[in-house]
Scaffold this motif. Structure first.
Motif, PDB file in Angstrom:
ATOM      1  N   VAL A   5       0.837  -1.205   0.000  1.00  0.00           N
ATOM      2  CA  VAL A   5       0.000   0.000   0.000  1.00  0.00           C
ATOM      3  C   VAL A   5       0.873   1.257   0.000  1.00  0.00           C
ATOM      4  N   GLN A   6       1.940   1.255   0.796  1.00  0.00           N
ATOM      5  CA  GLN A   6       2.833   2.407   0.864  1.00  0.00           C
ATOM      6  C   GLN A   6       3.490   2.683  -0.495  1.00  0.00           C
ATOM      7  N   ILE A   7       3.912   1.620  -1.163  1.00  0.00           N
ATOM      8  CA  ILE A   7       4.550   1.797  -2.475  1.00  0.00           C
ATOM      9  C   ILE A   7       3.530   2.255  -3.502  1.00  0.00           C
ATOM     10  N   ARG A   8       2.315   1.697  -3.429  1.00  0.00           N
ATOM     11  CA  ARG A   8       1.268   2.094  -4.368  1.00  0.00           C
ATOM     12  C   ARG A   8       0.919   3.577  -4.203  1.00  0.00           C
ATOM     13  N   LYS A   9       0.923   4.074  -2.972  1.00  0.00           N
ATOM     14  CA  LYS A   9       0.660   5.492  -2.741  1.00  0.00           C
ATOM     15  C   LYS A   9       1.756   6.362  -3.348  1.00  0.00           C
ATOM     16  N   LEU A  10       3.001   5.896  -3.248  1.00  0.00           N
ATOM     17  CA  LEU A  10       4.101   6.642  -3.860  1.00  0.00           C
ATOM     18  C   LEU A  10       3.945   6.659  -5.375  1.00  0.00           C
ATOM     19  N   GLU A  11       3.575   5.520  -5.967  1.00  0.00           N
ATOM     20  CA  GLU A  11       3.372   5.456  -7.419  1.00  0.00           C
ATOM     21  C   GLU A  11       2.254   6.408  -7.848  1.00  0.00           C
ATOM     22  N   GLU A  12       1.184   6.462  -7.053  1.00  0.00           N
ATOM     23  CA  GLU A  12       0.090   7.378  -7.378  1.00  0.00           C
ATOM     24  C   GLU A  12       0.551   8.826  -7.307  1.00  0.00           C
ATOM     25  N   ARG A  13       1.399   9.134  -6.321  1.00  0.00           N
ATOM     26  CA  ARG A  13       1.884  10.503  -6.169  1.00  0.00           C
ATOM     27  C   ARG A  13       2.812  10.878  -7.322  1.00  0.00           C
ATOM     28  N   LEU A  14       3.645   9.954  -7.764  1.00  0.00           N
ATOM     29  CA  LEU A  14       4.598  10.232  -8.835  1.00  0.00           C
ATOM     30  C   LEU A  14       3.969  10.094 -10.221  1.00  0.00           C
ATOM     31  N   GLY A  15       2.886   9.350 -10.304  1.00  0.00           N
ATOM     32  CA  GLY A  15       2.226   9.173 -11.591  1.00  0.00           C
ATOM     33  C   GLY A  15       2.882   8.153 -12.491  1.00  0.00           C
ATOM     34  N   HIS A  16       3.695   7.280 -11.901  1.00  0.00           N
ATOM     35  CA  HIS A  16       4.384   6.247 -12.685  1.00  0.00           C
ATOM     36  C   HIS A  16       4.479   4.966 -11.871  1.00  0.00           C
ATOM     37  N   ALA A  17       4.385   3.825 -12.544  1.00  0.00           N
ATOM     38  CA  ALA A  17       4.661   2.547 -11.892  1.00  0.00           C
ATOM     39  C   ALA A  17       6.163   2.452 -11.621  1.00  0.00           C
ATOM     40  N   LEU A  18       6.533   1.976 -10.457  1.00  0.00           N
ATOM     41  CA  LEU A  18       7.944   1.895 -10.076  1.00  0.00           C
ATOM     42  C   LEU A  18       8.488   0.479 -10.197  1.00  0.00           C
ATOM     43  N   PHE A  19       7.609  -0.504 -10.110  1.00  0.00           N
ATOM     44  CA  PHE A  19       8.011  -1.901 -10.251  1.00  0.00           C
ATOM     45  C   PHE A  19       7.137  -2.576 -11.287  1.00  0.00           C
ATOM     46  N   GLU A  20       7.694  -3.601 -11.903  1.00  0.00           N
ATOM     47  CA  GLU A  20       6.886  -4.519 -12.692  1.00  0.00           C
ATOM     48  C   GLU A  20       7.228  -5.934 -12.240  1.00  0.00           C
ATOM     49  N   ARG A  21       6.224  -6.772 -12.171  1.00  0.00           N
ATOM     50  CA  ARG A  21       6.426  -8.128 -11.677  1.00  0.00           C
ATOM     51  C   ARG A  21       6.646  -9.073 -12.851  1.00  0.00           C
ATOM     52  N   ARG A  22       7.722  -9.837 -12.758  1.00  0.00           N
ATOM     53  CA  ARG A  22       8.011 -10.887 -13.747  1.00  0.00           C
ATOM     54  C   ARG A  22       8.105 -12.188 -12.987  1.00  0.00           C
ATOM     55  N   GLY A  23       7.051 -12.970 -13.082  1.00  0.00           N
ATOM     56  CA  GLY A  23       6.985 -14.173 -12.260  1.00  0.00           C
ATOM     57  C   GLY A  23       6.860 -13.769 -10.804  1.00  0.00           C
ATOM     58  N   ARG A  24       7.794 -14.234  -9.982  1.00  0.00           N
ATOM     59  CA  ARG A  24       7.779 -13.894  -8.564  1.00  0.00           C
ATOM     60  C   ARG A  24       8.753 -12.772  -8.234  1.00  0.00           C
ATOM     61  N   GLN A  25       9.394 -12.223  -9.233  1.00  0.00           N
ATOM     62  CA  GLN A  25      10.416 -11.209  -8.994  1.00  0.00           C
ATOM     63  C   GLN A  25       9.903  -9.824  -9.347  1.00  0.00           C
ATOM     64  N   LEU A  26      10.369  -8.842  -8.578  1.00  0.00           N
ATOM     65  CA  LEU A  26      10.080  -7.447  -8.853  1.00  0.00           C
ATOM     66  C   LEU A  26      11.251  -6.824  -9.593  1.00  0.00           C
ATOM     67  N   HIS A  27      10.954  -6.101 -10.666  1.00  0.00           N
ATOM     68  CA  HIS A  27      11.979  -5.408 -11.430  1.00  0.00           C
ATOM     69  C   HIS A  27      11.615  -3.933 -11.522  1.00  0.00           C
ATOM     70  N   LEU A  28      12.622  -3.095 -11.394  1.00  0.00           N
ATOM     71  CA  LEU A  28      12.388  -1.659 -11.495  1.00  0.00           C
ATOM     72  C   LEU A  28      12.002  -1.277 -12.915  1.00  0.00           C
ATOM     73  N   THR A  29      11.035  -0.400 -13.032  1.00  0.00           N
ATOM     74  CA  THR A  29      10.755   0.233 -14.316  1.00  0.00           C
ATOM     75  C   THR A  29      11.777   1.355 -14.519  1.00  0.00           C
ATOM     76  N   GLU A  30      11.704   2.009 -15.673  1.00  0.00           N
ATOM     77  CA  GLU A  30      12.618   3.139 -15.885  1.00  0.00           C
ATOM     78  C   GLU A  30      12.365   4.232 -14.852  1.00  0.00           C
ATOM     79  N   ALA A  31      11.083   4.526 -14.582  1.00  0.00           N
ATOM     80  CA  ALA A  31      10.767   5.519 -13.552  1.00  0.00           C
ATOM     81  C   ALA A  31      11.251   5.048 -12.187  1.00  0.00           C
ATOM     82  N   GLY A  32      11.161   3.743 -11.935  1.00  0.00           N
ATOM     83  CA  GLY A  32      11.642   3.188 -10.676  1.00  0.00           C
ATOM     84  C   GLY A  32      13.140   3.341 -10.519  1.00  0.00           C
ATOM     85  N   ARG A  33      13.877   3.117 -11.607  1.00  0.00           N
ATOM     86  CA  ARG A  33      15.331   3.293 -11.551  1.00  0.00           C
ATOM     87  C   ARG A  33      15.674   4.739 -11.243  1.00  0.00           C
ATOM     88  N   LEU A  34      14.969   5.673 -11.890  1.00  0.00           N
ATOM     89  CA  LEU A  34      15.214   7.092 -11.632  1.00  0.00           C
ATOM     90  C   LEU A  34      14.854   7.447 -10.190  1.00  0.00           C
TER      91      LEU A  34
END
Length: 292
Positions: free
Chosen positions: A37-66
């Motif tokens: 929930v905390q991460i989702r609130k940050l994503e809503e505030r920034l207007g970008h997804a920060l992670f994408e899920r591939r299988g069971r792993q989380l990977h940073l998006t470009e916005a997440g890396r920044l």
């Protein structure tokens, strides 16, 4: 506009560095759902997804890396404050560079020289195979890739290839091997030759040259690593077909000589980047320099 909630940012920062939501939640003594929930609130505030899920792993998006780069800076600032009051401490910006493992170290240093020694820049240099480095560029773990092998034209990723330098290729050896040879046939037929591996553009050009002239050299070694070629020619294992920049220090001290016989060959060097919405500004500064 609401201010950024730094508690949300810290939770994101922790997960991004752990790479695992469950492990981070356990470490912070939170439930996974609360942390999500905390991460989702940050994503809503920034207007970008920060992670994408591939299988069971989380990977940073470009916005997440920044966001992670900025979070590193923000939370390092707290440590810097303490350090500054104690006498030291300064915020630094990271530049993640990948370099083909076989690439000349002297060339890498020459390219990165504008950023070396800057108090506010941290260079993170990774070497590896072309496959590993292009994967690192695609996953946003690298900002720029240095290579003498441009990516295939049909590659599916949006790579941008910059030809940043072109070095002549020479015949390098000890003074005893180089002196007294006025033509290519004499030099190559009377000395063992150290060559780059058959897959390189330099080797292909060299093979075509000696085929045209009917020369049959005695090949002492075929090497795909410029550092190893440097060691072999320094140990007088033969005459090497390499760009002089690889052994510029040895040439300047007279330990090695460059033949006046011209091969009329060059090697091109490339910087490869990904098309990004949020490019690292340090990359632009490096590429803005005149190269060729």
């Amino acid at each position: 506009m609401a201010d950024l909630n730094y508690h949300h940012l810290r939770y994101f920062w922790a997960v991004a560095h752990d790479g695992n939501l469950t492990r981070t939640a356990d470490r912070l003594n939170l439930s996974q759902s609360a942390l999500s929930v905390q991460i989702r609130k940050l994503e809503e505030r920034l207007g970008h997804a920060l992670f994408e899920r591939r299988g069971r792993q989380l990977h940073l998006t470009e916005a997440g890396r920044l966001a992670l780069d900025h979070a590193d800076t923000i939370f390092a600032a707290g440590h810097d404050l303490i350090g500054t009051l104690a006498g030291t401490g300064r915020t630094r910006q990271a530049l993640r560079v990948g370099a083909l493992a076989t690439l000349s170290r002297n060339f890498q240093i020459s390219f990165l020289k504008p950023m070396l020694g800057q108090d506010d820049v941290e260079i993170i240099l990774r070497s590896g195979s072309a496959e590993e480095l292009f994967a690192g560029l695609e996953s946003l773990n690298l900002d720029i890739l240095l290579t003498n092998q441009p990516p295939p034209q049909d590659h599916v990723s949006p790579f941008t290839t910059h030809r940043i330098a072109e070095q002549k290729v020479g015949l390098i050896g000890s003074r005893q091997r180089i002196e007294g040879h006025a033509d290519l046939a004499s030099l190559l037929e009377q000395n063992p030759v150290i060559l780059p591996s058959s897959g390189s553009s330099v080797r292909q050009g060299f093979d075509a040259l000696i085929e045209r002239q009917g020369i049959r050299p005695n090949i002492a070694a075929e090497v795909d690593d410029m550092a190893m070629m440097r060691l072999l020619v320094r140990d007088d294992a033969g005459v090497a077909v390499i760009p002089p920049i690889v052994v510029q220090d040895e040439i300047s001290t007279g330990q090695l000589w460059e033949s006046e016989v011209s091969l009329d060959l060059t090697e091109s060097f490339y910087a490869v980047t990904m098309k990004r919405k949020f490019p690292n500004p340090l990359v632009g500064k490096l590429l803005a320099r005149d190269r060729l």
